[in-house]
Design a protein around this motif. Sequence first.
Motif, PDB file in Angstrom:
ATOM      1  N   ASP A  70       0.825  -1.217   0.000  1.00  0.00           N
ATOM      2  CA  ASP A  70       0.000   0.000   0.000  1.00  0.00           C
ATOM      3  C   ASP A  70       0.854   1.261   0.000  1.00  0.00           C
ATOM      4  O   ASP A  70       0.531   2.244  -0.671  1.00  0.00           O
ATOM      5  N   ALA A  71       1.929   1.229   0.784  1.00  0.00           N
ATOM      6  CA  ALA A  71       2.793   2.416   0.864  1.00  0.00           C
ATOM      7  C   ALA A  71       3.384   2.735  -0.513  1.00  0.00           C
ATOM      8  O   ALA A  71       3.462   3.899  -0.914  1.00  0.00           O
ATOM      9  N   ILE A  72       3.789   1.686  -1.236  1.00  0.00           N
ATOM     10  CA  ILE A  72       4.357   1.912  -2.577  1.00  0.00           C
ATOM     11  C   ILE A  72       3.274   2.428  -3.518  1.00  0.00           C
ATOM     12  O   ILE A  72       3.500   3.368  -4.286  1.00  0.00           O
ATOM     13  N   LYS A  73       2.083   1.843  -3.446  1.00  0.00           N
ATOM     14  CA  LYS A  73       0.980   2.282  -4.332  1.00  0.00           C
ATOM     15  C   LYS A  73       0.643   3.755  -4.082  1.00  0.00           C
ATOM     16  O   LYS A  73       0.456   4.522  -5.017  1.00  0.00           O
ATOM     17  N   LYS A  74       0.569   4.129  -2.823  1.00  0.00           N
ATOM     18  CA  LYS A  74       0.247   5.536  -2.497  1.00  0.00           C
ATOM     19  C   LYS A  74       1.313   6.457  -3.061  1.00  0.00           C
ATOM     20  O   LYS A  74       1.017   7.508  -3.644  1.00  0.00           O
ATOM     21  N   GLN A  75       2.573   6.071  -2.861  1.00  0.00           N
ATOM     22  CA  GLN A  75       3.673   6.912  -3.339  1.00  0.00           C
ATOM     23  C   GLN A  75       3.656   7.025  -4.854  1.00  0.00           C
ATOM     24  O   GLN A  75       3.933   8.091  -5.421  1.00  0.00           O
ATOM     25  N   LEU A  76       3.277   5.954  -5.516  1.00  0.00           N
ATOM     26  CA  LEU A  76       3.307   5.897  -6.979  1.00  0.00           C
ATOM     27  C   LEU A  76       2.414   6.969  -7.602  1.00  0.00           C
ATOM     28  O   LEU A  76       2.737   7.549  -8.635  1.00  0.00           O
ATOM     29  N   ASP A  77       1.297   7.242  -6.971  1.00  0.00           N
ATOM     30  CA  ASP A  77       0.378   8.246  -7.526  1.00  0.00           C
ATOM     31  C   ASP A  77       0.741   9.668  -7.115  1.00  0.00           C
ATOM     32  O   ASP A  77       0.090  10.617  -7.522  1.00  0.00           O
ATOM     33  N   LYS A  78       1.784   9.790  -6.275  1.00  0.00           N
ATOM     34  CA  LYS A  78       2.141  11.118  -5.790  1.00  0.00           C
ATOM     35  C   LYS A  78       3.432  11.617  -6.438  1.00  0.00           C
ATOM     36  O   LYS A  78       3.491  12.718  -6.983  1.00  0.00           O
ATOM     37  N   LEU A  79       4.466  10.796  -6.379  1.00  0.00           N
ATOM     38  CA  LEU A  79       5.768  11.161  -6.960  1.00  0.00           C
ATOM     39  C   LEU A  79       6.555   9.876  -7.159  1.00  0.00           C
ATOM     40  O   LEU A  79       6.889   9.197  -6.188  1.00  0.00           O
ATOM     41  N   HIS A  89      12.699  15.104  -1.270  1.00  0.00           N
ATOM     42  CA  HIS A  89      11.274  14.823  -1.047  1.00  0.00           C
ATOM     43  C   HIS A  89      11.108  14.262   0.359  1.00  0.00           C
ATOM     44  O   HIS A  89      12.095  13.816   0.987  1.00  0.00           O
ATOM     45  N   GLU A  90       9.874  14.275   0.822  1.00  0.00           N
ATOM     46  CA  GLU A  90       9.595  13.951   2.221  1.00  0.00           C
ATOM     47  C   GLU A  90      10.101  12.561   2.628  1.00  0.00           C
ATOM     48  O   GLU A  90      10.713  12.392   3.677  1.00  0.00           O
ATOM     49  N   GLY A  91       9.844  11.571   1.768  1.00  0.00           N
ATOM     50  CA  GLY A  91      10.178  10.184   2.138  1.00  0.00           C
ATOM     51  C   GLY A  91      11.653  10.002   2.450  1.00  0.00           C
ATOM     52  O   GLY A  91      12.014   9.301   3.408  1.00  0.00           O
ATOM     53  N   ALA A  92      12.512  10.628   1.660  1.00  0.00           N
ATOM     54  CA  ALA A  92      13.955  10.465   1.859  1.00  0.00           C
ATOM     55  C   ALA A  92      14.368  11.037   3.216  1.00  0.00           C
ATOM     56  O   ALA A  92      15.143  10.425   3.961  1.00  0.00           O
ATOM     57  N   VAL A  93      13.830  12.211   3.527  1.00  0.00           N
ATOM     58  CA  VAL A  93      14.197  12.874   4.785  1.00  0.00           C
ATOM     59  C   VAL A  93      13.692  12.057   5.972  1.00  0.00           C
ATOM     60  O   VAL A  93      14.436  11.778   6.924  1.00  0.00           O
ATOM     61  N   LEU A  94      12.444  11.637   5.887  1.00  0.00           N
ATOM     62  CA  LEU A  94      11.865  10.875   6.999  1.00  0.00           C
ATOM     63  C   LEU A  94      12.609   9.552   7.199  1.00  0.00           C
ATOM     64  O   LEU A  94      12.817   9.117   8.334  1.00  0.00           O
ATOM     65  N   ALA A 330       9.554   4.979   0.170  1.00  0.00           N
ATOM     66  CA  ALA A 330       8.237   4.627   0.715  1.00  0.00           C
ATOM     67  C   ALA A 330       8.253   3.182   1.212  1.00  0.00           C
ATOM     68  O   ALA A 330       7.728   2.870   2.295  1.00  0.00           O
ATOM     69  N   ALA A 331       8.876   2.299   0.433  1.00  0.00           N
ATOM     70  CA  ALA A 331       8.956   0.892   0.852  1.00  0.00           C
ATOM     71  C   ALA A 331       9.763   0.774   2.142  1.00  0.00           C
ATOM     72  O   ALA A 331       9.366   0.071   3.080  1.00  0.00           O
ATOM     73  N   ALA A 332      10.898   1.476   2.196  1.00  0.00           N
ATOM     74  CA  ALA A 332      11.768   1.376   3.376  1.00  0.00           C
ATOM     75  C   ALA A 332      11.069   1.915   4.629  1.00  0.00           C
ATOM     76  O   ALA A 332      11.193   1.337   5.721  1.00  0.00           O
ATOM     77  N   LEU A 333      10.326   2.998   4.469  1.00  0.00           N
ATOM     78  CA  LEU A 333       9.588   3.535   5.624  1.00  0.00           C
ATOM     79  C   LEU A 333       8.536   2.530   6.100  1.00  0.00           C
ATOM     80  O   LEU A 333       8.332   2.348   7.309  1.00  0.00           O
ATOM     81  N   ALA A 334       7.880   1.883   5.141  1.00  0.00           N
ATOM     82  CA  ALA A 334       6.860   0.890   5.510  1.00  0.00           C
ATOM     83  C   ALA A 334       7.501  -0.303   6.223  1.00  0.00           C
ATOM     84  O   ALA A 334       6.918  -0.860   7.158  1.00  0.00           O
ATOM     85  N   VAL A 335       8.704  -0.682   5.793  1.00  0.00           N
ATOM     86  CA  VAL A 335       9.422  -1.773   6.471  1.00  0.00           C
ATOM     87  C   VAL A 335       9.673  -1.394   7.935  1.00  0.00           C
ATOM     88  O   VAL A 335       9.452  -2.195   8.848  1.00  0.00           O
ATOM     89  N   LEU A 336      10.111  -0.143   8.147  1.00  0.00           N
ATOM     90  CA  LEU A 336      10.359   0.296   9.535  1.00  0.00           C
ATOM     91  C   LEU A 336       9.059   0.287  10.344  1.00  0.00           C
ATOM     92  O   LEU A 336       9.066  -0.099  11.519  1.00  0.00           O
ATOM     93  N   ASP A 337       7.947   0.693   9.719  1.00  0.00           N
ATOM     94  CA  ASP A 337       6.645   0.632  10.422  1.00  0.00           C
ATOM     95  C   ASP A 337       6.382  -0.781  10.926  1.00  0.00           C
ATOM     96  O   ASP A 337       6.040  -0.991  12.083  1.00  0.00           O
ATOM     97  N   VAL A 338       6.512  -1.743  10.013  1.00  0.00           N
ATOM     98  CA  VAL A 338       6.186  -3.130  10.377  1.00  0.00           C
ATOM     99  C   VAL A 338       7.161  -3.642  11.445  1.00  0.00           C
ATOM    100  O   VAL A 338       6.748  -4.226  12.452  1.00  0.00           O
ATOM    101  N   LEU A 339       8.462  -3.388  11.235  1.00  0.00           N
ATOM    102  CA  LEU A 339       9.456  -3.859  12.208  1.00  0.00           C
ATOM    103  C   LEU A 339       9.170  -3.306  13.594  1.00  0.00           C
ATOM    104  O   LEU A 339       9.200  -4.033  14.594  1.00  0.00           O
ATOM    105  N   GLU A 340       8.865  -2.003  13.646  1.00  0.00           N
ATOM    106  CA  GLU A 340       8.692  -1.344  14.944  1.00  0.00           C
ATOM    107  C   GLU A 340       7.326  -1.679  15.561  1.00  0.00           C
ATOM    108  O   GLU A 340       7.248  -2.095  16.717  1.00  0.00           O
TER     109      GLU A 340
END
Length: 451
Positions: A70-79, A89-94, A330-340
């Motif tokens: 889902d995180a990748i799909k959302k990102q795909l329609d944005k940038l 962009h936001e994802g890299a900084v976060l 976006a994928a990496a951030l989602a991985v951290l969500d799941v791990l944490e």
Amino acid sequence: MNSKESLIAKDLQYIWHPCSQMKDYEELPPIMIDHAKGSYLYDIHGKRYIDIISSWWCNLLGHCNPHISDAIKKQLDKLEHVIFANFTHEGAVLLCERLMKHLPHGLTKFNFSDNGSASIECALKMSFQYQYQTGHPEKKHFMTLSDGYHGETVGALSVGGLDLYAEIYKPMLMDVIHVEAPNCYRCPYKKHRDSCSIECFEKVKKAFALYAEETCAFICEPLLQGSAGMRMYPPQYLRALRDLCTEYDVIMIADEIATGFGRTGTFFACNQASVAPDIMCLSKGLTGGYMPMALTITTPKIYDAFYADYLEGKAFMHSHTYSGNPLGCAAALAVLDVLENESIIEKAKEKAAYLHALLVDTLGTHPHVGEIRHLGMINAIELVADVQEKTPFDSKKRTGYQIYKKALSKGLLLRPLGDVLYFNPPLTISLEEIQEAVSICKEALLEILPE
Ligand SMILES: *Cc1c(COP(=O)(O)O)cnc(C)c1O
């Protein structure tokens, strides 16, 4: 319309598969995967395979995890992508901010690339230029452990130590100082990795005494030499290496591409030795295996040596088109969500203990199982011709490969490293799946090597 069979024929017509002798495909054609879920792959005929090697060690949290997808799909329609020089962009900084919570102390500067080998090339060039720009142009060689693996581009291959990948290209490669790596299963001092005093570290000390003055960086795989056959060595060795690098002003590069993100039981393998390297390379588990992305992370000390007026020429002129790709972030951030959020690494500890005990119970007394070693969820089963003498099988027999084919026919993806079978499953694997995998592994082993 292409029939399923004709697609496989066309694959063989067009595709040159990685790290394979294509002639082997005459006998074992490529398995065409249709879809995947969790720990399983499903081929076009509906046959199911347990993916016990995490699809080349990158699939960290199972296939088609809905949160990551889902995180990748959302990102795909944005940038989907943007140039990363002068833009961000936001994802890299976060992502950097989130990773800082897990990284060893001091690693705060992030350089993005798109695969593991590229992150190694980046680390090598960064180290070289750092030494050059801080008054040490004589420090221009790299030091590394024998049997190491850091990828297969020319620089990465140079600092590796496996002839299987490097032999033919040696005339193309850099001159690198190789130090004999720990070899705990066949320890020349007849010690055990859990109780030794790292006698073999003498070799590193000798190499530093001889060559440290001309060495810009030492690169290693912390605790686990993966491609060497999942060789494992004790944390004290890594700790001693850190101290020696500091003493001699040699940059320590930790290649955590395979070991990062909980694979060895802790977030990073370096954590087990309380080591903070000067440069860390990450990829594979970084995006859970969903997008190609890698990071080379370093300290302000190294970063500052490149910081000057443009015309001074000190900038790090190194780039990749896909640096900082937003889908990867976006994928990496989602991985951290799941791990944490799901305490995945904590929960994997119990499963790792279960897996190891079950393997020892099931295969431990087999007359050709030399050692079953483990680190976190990773377990390696070293097969030998003679257990007492630890003599390897004649490599022409391709014993590991025969077992691989047998296991495949029974629904287990267990791609070995020579005659070392290994389990490196997604951290989310269930106990039932572990049981199924171990039991197929045993059947395949017994059919090729009866007791
Ligand atoms: C896989 C791996 C690499 C190379 O990464 P690629 O993305 O395949 O280029 C480097 N170092 C280690 C330890 C690895 O396991």
